[in-house]
Design a protein around this motif. Structure first.
Motif, PDB file in Angstrom:
ATOM      1  N   LEU A   1       0.841  -1.210   0.000  1.00 51.43           N
ATOM      2  CA  LEU A   1       0.000   0.000   0.000  1.00 51.43           C
ATOM      3  C   LEU A   1       0.868   1.249   0.000  1.00 51.43           C
ATOM      4  CD1 LEU A   1      -2.536  -1.341   2.645  1.00 51.43           C
ATOM      5  CD2 LEU A   1      -2.857  -1.252   0.149  1.00 51.43           C
ATOM      6  N   GLY A   2       1.766   1.325  -0.984  1.00 53.68           N
ATOM      7  CA  GLY A   2       2.638   2.497  -1.091  1.00 53.68           C
ATOM      8  C   GLY A   2       2.044   3.547  -2.016  1.00 53.68           C
ATOM      9  N   ILE A   3       2.928   4.272  -2.689  1.00 59.59           N
ATOM     10  CA  ILE A   3       2.501   5.369  -3.567  1.00 59.59           C
ATOM     11  C   ILE A   3       1.429   4.874  -4.547  1.00 59.59           C
ATOM     12  CG2 ILE A   3       3.255   6.880  -5.456  1.00 59.59           C
ATOM     13  CD1 ILE A   3       5.992   7.113  -4.078  1.00 59.59           C
TER      14      ILE A   3
ATOM     15  N   GLY B   1       0.007   1.415  -4.695  1.00 59.83           N
ATOM     16  CA  GLY B   1      -0.942   0.411  -4.213  1.00 59.83           C
ATOM     17  C   GLY B   1      -2.106   0.994  -3.437  1.00 59.83           C
TER      18      GLY B   1
ATOM     19  N   ARG C   1      -0.127   2.144   7.062  1.00 56.55           N
ATOM     20  CA  ARG C   1      -0.511   2.560   5.700  1.00 56.55           C
ATOM     21  C   ARG C   1      -1.870   1.995   5.286  1.00 56.55           C
ATOM     22  NH1 ARG C   1       5.198   2.954   3.985  1.00 56.55           N
ATOM     23  NH2 ARG C   1       5.521   5.193   4.130  1.00 56.55           N
TER      24      ARG C   1
ATOM     25  N   MET D   1       1.445  -5.295  -4.968  1.00 51.83           N
ATOM     26  CA  MET D   1       2.098  -4.108  -5.523  1.00 51.83           C
ATOM     27  C   MET D   1       3.178  -3.698  -4.526  1.00 51.83           C
ATOM     28  SD  MET D   1       2.220  -2.320  -8.108  1.00 51.83           S
ATOM     29  CE  MET D   1       2.376  -0.772  -8.965  1.00 51.83           C
TER      30      MET D   1
ATOM     31  N   GLY E   1       7.659  -3.680  -3.575  1.00 43.98           N
ATOM     32  CA  GLY E   1       8.721  -2.857  -4.130  1.00 43.98           C
ATOM     33  C   GLY E   1       9.642  -3.556  -5.115  1.00 43.98           C
TER      34      GLY E   1
ATOM     35  N   THR F   1       6.680  -4.020 -10.527  1.00 39.89           N
ATOM     36  CA  THR F   1       7.644  -4.191 -11.623  1.00 39.89           C
ATOM     37  C   THR F   1       8.724  -5.134 -11.097  1.00 39.89           C
ATOM     38  OG1 THR F   1       7.214  -1.953 -12.377  1.00 39.89           O
ATOM     39  CG2 THR F   1       9.183  -3.044 -13.227  1.00 39.89           C
TER      40      THR F   1
ATOM     41  N   GLU G   1       1.995   7.831 -10.331  1.00 35.73           N
ATOM     42  CA  GLU G   1       1.075   8.028  -9.208  1.00 35.73           C
ATOM     43  C   GLU G   1      -0.248   8.648  -9.691  1.00 35.73           C
ATOM     44  OE1 GLU G   1       3.593  12.071  -8.085  1.00 35.73           O
ATOM     45  OE2 GLU G   1       2.628  10.978  -6.476  1.00 35.73           O
TER      46      GLU G   1
ATOM     47  N   GLY H   1       7.603  10.680  -7.206  1.00 32.81           N
ATOM     48  CA  GLY H   1       6.405  10.044  -7.732  1.00 32.81           C
ATOM     49  C   GLY H   1       6.831   8.607  -7.994  1.00 32.81           C
TER      50      GLY H   1
ATOM     51  N   LYS I   1      16.397  -0.566  -9.862  1.00 31.54           N
ATOM     52  CA  LYS I   1      15.964  -1.976  -9.871  1.00 31.54           C
ATOM     53  C   LYS I   1      15.502  -2.380 -11.269  1.00 31.54           C
ATOM     54  CE  LYS I   1      11.774  -2.281  -8.726  1.00 31.54           C
ATOM     55  NZ  LYS I   1      10.463  -2.174  -9.339  1.00 31.54           N
TER      56      LYS I   1
END
Ligand code: NAP
Length: 292
Positions: A14-16, A18, A41, A69, A71, A101, A130, A236, A244
């Motif tokens: 649940l980041g930028i 998710g 989060r 989703m 990292g 990704t 984002e 963003g 990565k």
């Protein structure tokens, strides 16, 4: 899998990106089970009716479709193949969709492990940033089987508008690598053009007014170029995530005996920035290289 109230969806990461993507699924009326490394989060979505689960495995056990989703490939490996992971607990018939990704090789491995449990796996990385996640307008590039794709499509349509099955397991991640390879050279070009403009004594806002509407226009120039001019280097898209991606693309290219010199240069420049402490800045912070 129609009938929103009956389909149980799990979402992990649940980041930028998710957080917005999971929010669209909840807003569409699906039951939503959540897990994230940092629990706080999830608070906002739990307050709106989502259910917190203690591990990725708990999410999987309670869900018909599981979306991830996270990292890095190591995070994908942990949430799918770890002891308390998704594959260990998913029920036969579940569809597992990794939107991180990540590596095509890992996508194929997860597909094979999922199949042993009678589950289908799709790799479905996204493009659109984002803003695309917030506005549910992501491009979603999918690898996997046609039947699983057809079943997952109604859910994917809650997050994106351009959703294409690219081929079998790993094909979604390969397509995302094409995307990242294009972006790598494009963002270098944006930074070099703006650095040149600044050194030539031009007003970069008016430069963007001209070139942002011409043949050089595009997402990298118009979105990130505008942030560079304002001195806004907030993430963003994290530089550490881009490094990565460039590493995955270079490894795959090497495996195919394909020489991609511009991609290699982009990675070198971004690695230098990360070593200087900019790994958690946005990718537009490449401009700092030219400000030295
Ligand atoms: P992010 O903000 O770092 O979000 C990743 C989330 O996954 C974080 O909330 C993190 O937890 C969680 N996570 C990581 N490992 C985990 C694990 N083992 N178990 C549970 N949760 C875990 O990154 P993002 O920008 O949303 O990007 C996510 C992925 O999408 C990356 O692969 C990125 O390359 C890709 N992507 C990003 C963009 C973009 O513009 N941002 C666009 C397209 C694709 P914490 O909350 O504890 O950190």
């Amino acid at each position: 899998m129609n009938g929103n109230s009956k389909v149980r969806v799990g979402f992990i990461g649940l980041g930028i990106m998710g957080r917005s993507m999971a929010g669209h699924i909840l807003n569409a009326g699906y039951q939503l089970n959540l897990y994230n490394r940092t629990r706080a989060r999830a608070d906002e979505l739990v307050a709106k009716g989502a259910v917190w689960c203690g591990t990725p495995g708990e999410v999987a056990a309670a869900s018909d479709i599981v979306i991830t989703m996270v990292g890095f490939p190591r995070d994908v490996e942990e949430v799918y193949l770890g002891d308390e992971g998704i594959v260990a607990r998913a029920a036969p018939g579940a569809i597992l969709i990794d939107m991180t990704t990540s590596s095509p090789v890992l996508a194929r491995r997860i597909g094979a492990e999922a199949a042993k449990k009678g589950c289908d796996a799709l790799d479905a990385p996204v493009s659109g940033g984002e803003g695309g996640a917030r506005d549910a307008k992501l491009a979603i590039m999918v690898g996997g089987g046609q039947a699983a794709f057809d079943s997952a499509l109604p859910i994917l349509q809650k997050m994106g508008t351009n959703i294409v099955l690219q081929g079998g397991p790993g094909a979604g991640q390969h397509t995302k690598m094409c995307n990242q390879i294009v972006i790598a050279s494009t963002i270098m070009g944006v930074c070099e053009g703006l650095a040149y403009g600044r050194h030539a004594g031009l007003d970069l806002d008016t430069v963007l007014q001209s070139i942002g509407g011409g043949a050089a226009s595009g997402f990298q120039l118009n979105t990130f170029g505008a942030r560079i001019i304002k001195g806004d280097f907030a993430p963003g898209f994290f530089i550490e995530h881009f490094i990565k991606d460039l590493g995955i693309a270079l490894a795959e290219a090497a495996r195919m005996q394909l020489d991609l010199p511009a991609l290699a240069l982009a990675r070198k420049l971004y690695q230098q920035l990360a070593e200087q402490g900019h790994g958690r800045s946005g990718t537009q912070a490449l401009f700092k290289y030219y400000e030295k």
